[in-house]
Design a protein around this motif. Structure first.
Motif, mmCIF file in Angstrom:
data_model
loop_
_atom_site.group_PDB
_atom_site.id
_atom_site.type_symbol
_atom_site.label_atom_id
_atom_site.label_comp_id
_atom_site.label_asym_id
_atom_site.label_seq_id
_atom_site.Cartn_x
_atom_site.Cartn_y
_atom_site.Cartn_z
ATOM 1 N N HIS A 84 -21.422 21.066 22.651
ATOM 2 C CA HIS A 84 -20.978 20.836 24.021
ATOM 3 C C HIS A 84 -21.231 22.094 24.844
ATOM 4 C CE1 HIS A 84 -17.297 22.571 22.153
ATOM 5 N NE2 HIS A 84 -17.095 23.115 23.357
ATOM 6 N N VAL A 85 -21.302 21.897 26.154
ATOM 7 C CA VAL A 85 -21.401 23.018 27.082
ATOM 8 C C VAL A 85 -20.173 22.989 27.976
ATOM 9 C CG1 VAL A 85 -23.917 23.090 27.036
ATOM 10 C CG2 VAL A 85 -22.765 21.693 28.762
ATOM 11 N N ILE A 86 -19.755 24.172 28.403
ATOM 12 C CA ILE A 86 -18.612 24.299 29.298
ATOM 13 C C ILE A 86 -19.106 24.929 30.596
ATOM 14 C CG2 ILE A 86 -16.330 25.308 29.642
ATOM 15 C CD1 ILE A 86 -16.053 25.387 26.577
ATOM 16 N N VAL A 87 -18.931 24.201 31.692
ATOM 17 C CA VAL A 87 -19.337 24.654 33.018
ATOM 18 C C VAL A 87 -18.193 24.378 33.977
ATOM 19 C CG1 VAL A 87 -21.007 24.384 34.896
ATOM 20 C CG2 VAL A 87 -21.765 24.161 32.525
ATOM 21 N N ASP A 88 -17.792 25.371 34.741
ATOM 22 C CA ASP A 88 -16.670 25.221 35.674
ATOM 23 C C ASP A 88 -15.414 24.713 34.972
ATOM 24 O OD1 ASP A 88 -18.136 26.143 37.784
ATOM 25 O OD2 ASP A 88 -18.572 24.168 38.623
ATOM 26 N N GLY A 89 -15.225 25.114 33.715
ATOM 27 C CA GLY A 89 -14.044 24.711 32.969
ATOM 28 C C GLY A 89 -14.107 23.306 32.409
ATOM 29 N N GLN A 90 -15.200 22.571 32.656
ATOM 30 C CA GLN A 90 -15.335 21.206 32.155
ATOM 31 C C GLN A 90 -16.252 21.180 30.941
ATOM 32 O OE1 GLN A 90 -16.307 18.294 35.112
ATOM 33 N NE2 GLN A 90 -14.828 19.064 36.588
ATOM 34 N N LYS A 91 -15.881 20.359 29.963
ATOM 35 C CA LYS A 91 -16.609 20.246 28.707
ATOM 36 C C LYS A 91 -17.524 19.026 28.753
ATOM 37 C CE LYS A 91 -15.572 19.794 23.735
ATOM 38 N NZ LYS A 91 -14.463 19.774 22.748
ATOM 39 N N HIS A 92 -18.807 19.216 28.418
ATOM 40 C CA HIS A 92 -19.794 18.140 28.449
ATOM 41 C C HIS A 92 -20.462 18.031 27.080
ATOM 42 C CE1 HIS A 92 -19.646 18.177 32.917
ATOM 43 N NE2 HIS A 92 -19.544 19.484 32.760
ATOM 44 N N PRO A 93 -20.479 16.839 26.457
ATOM 45 C CA PRO A 93 -21.108 16.702 25.140
ATOM 46 C C PRO A 93 -22.623 16.827 25.219
ATOM 47 C CG PRO A 93 -20.462 14.555 25.983
ATOM 48 C CD PRO A 93 -19.915 15.568 26.945
#
Length: 329
Positions: A84-93
């Motif tokens: 996953h990546v974390i951008v702006d505090g949001q987690k994306h699979p």
């Protein structure tokens, strides 16, 4: 690594490159818990100066600390594992076939999940510092401790976004179009205008069923960077054939005639980045839309009118339709 040089009718050399998943020059990655990076294509190793390709492998438990590039934009394709990546505090699979666009100044943290290594191909425009193995040789400096002078910010306290954009599209979320025989598969527009905030490239993927192939063709103006994400097959460059598999990188210069063949027993899928963009407009104007749950049409005829449109408006080189003087083989 294979390099193929052809000449056009104007004697301009064309350099096509096929780089295996395990080939490249090692560079410092700056990851926690292990990991490796291989420079596949860069101005240091090839004639290309406007982009670079780096392969990244993160083993179980590894992650890339939050970092941002102030001078570069990146297209990222996953060809193995999950994370996953974390951008702006949001987690994306992230998993096989995921496409991502990381704009300038966007802070990203990359984390491996599961048992299999997370495997990524990163294309940077212009070439990012971590694709310069003269700046960050293996065992030398990393973006975390030496990157400030070349536009890299890193650290757990990183302000995650300046003015850049972040886009993520999963493998099954593209804008899909059926392909006529002999392709026997479909093409997906993954990241392109109007969603993409830049206009110098677009990204698409193509799936070929076993036994299928893309017909021999070229692009008058577009350079194409191909990353194999699923399966195995063959790429034909001019009149030469090369086996390809997951993680391989193929760079196709403008006008070089080429096609892909799935000679395996599983679907072959690959992502393509086109500079400048061309295929997204062609698909939207001439393609047959693939809708969720809809079976493949019994036949998809090739229309002479749309074939001519592909050549005249979108710069395709199609044998028998295009002016053969433009074909670089």
């Amino acid at each position: 690594m294979h390099m193929l040089t052809k000449k056009t009718s104007t004697e301009i050399p064309l350099e096509a490159v096929v780089v295996r998943a395990d080939e490249g020059s090692p560079v410092s990655l700056g990851s926690e818990g292990g990991g490796s990076a291989l420079v596949k294509v860069s101005p240091v190793s090839h004639q290309f100066s406007h982009f670079a390709v780096v392969g990244i492998d993160l083993p179980k438990g590894a992650y890339l600390r939050p970092h941002a590039y102030e001078l570069n934009e990146r297209m990222v394709l996953c060809f193995g594992g999950r994370g996953h990546v974390i951008v702006d505090g949001q987690k994306h699979p992230v998993s096989k076939g995921t496409f991502m666009f990381w704009g300038r100044g966007v802070g990203v943290e990359v984390v491996q999940d599961g048992d299999e290594p997370l495997r990524l191909s990163v294309i940077s425009f212009p070439p990012a510092p971590d694709s310069r193995f003269d700046l960050f040789p293996l065992g030398g400096g990393t973006p975390a401790d030496g990157g400030a002078s070349v536009g890299v910010r890193a650290g757990n306290n990183l302000v995650e976004r300046d003015n850049g954009h972040f886009i993520i599209v999963q493998d099954d979320e593209g804008e899909e179009y059926w392909q006529a025989a002999p392709s026997l598969g479909y093409v997906s527009i993954m990241i392109a205008a109007p969603v993409l905030p830049v206009t110098y490239f677009c990204a698409a993927s193509q799936l070929l069923e076993p036994g299928a192939n893309v017909r021999h063709h070229g692009h008058v103006a577009s350079e194409e960077i191909v990353i194999v994400t699923h399966g195995k097959g063959i790429v034909v460059l001019g009149d030469e054939q090369f086996p390809i598999a997951e993680g391989d990188v193929i760079v196709l210069p403008p006008t070089l005639m080429h096609h892909f063949i799935n000679n395996g027993t599983e679907p072959l899928k690959y992502g393509g980045v086109f500079l400048p963009p061309s295929v997204e407009g062609a698909l939207r104007e001439t393609g047959v839309r693939k809708l969720p749950g809809e079976p493949r049409p019994a036949s998809i005829p090739r229309n002479p009118t749309t074939e001519k449109l592909l050549v005249d408006k979108y710069g395709f080189i199609i044998p028998g339709i295009s002016d053969q003087r433009t074909v670089g083989v």
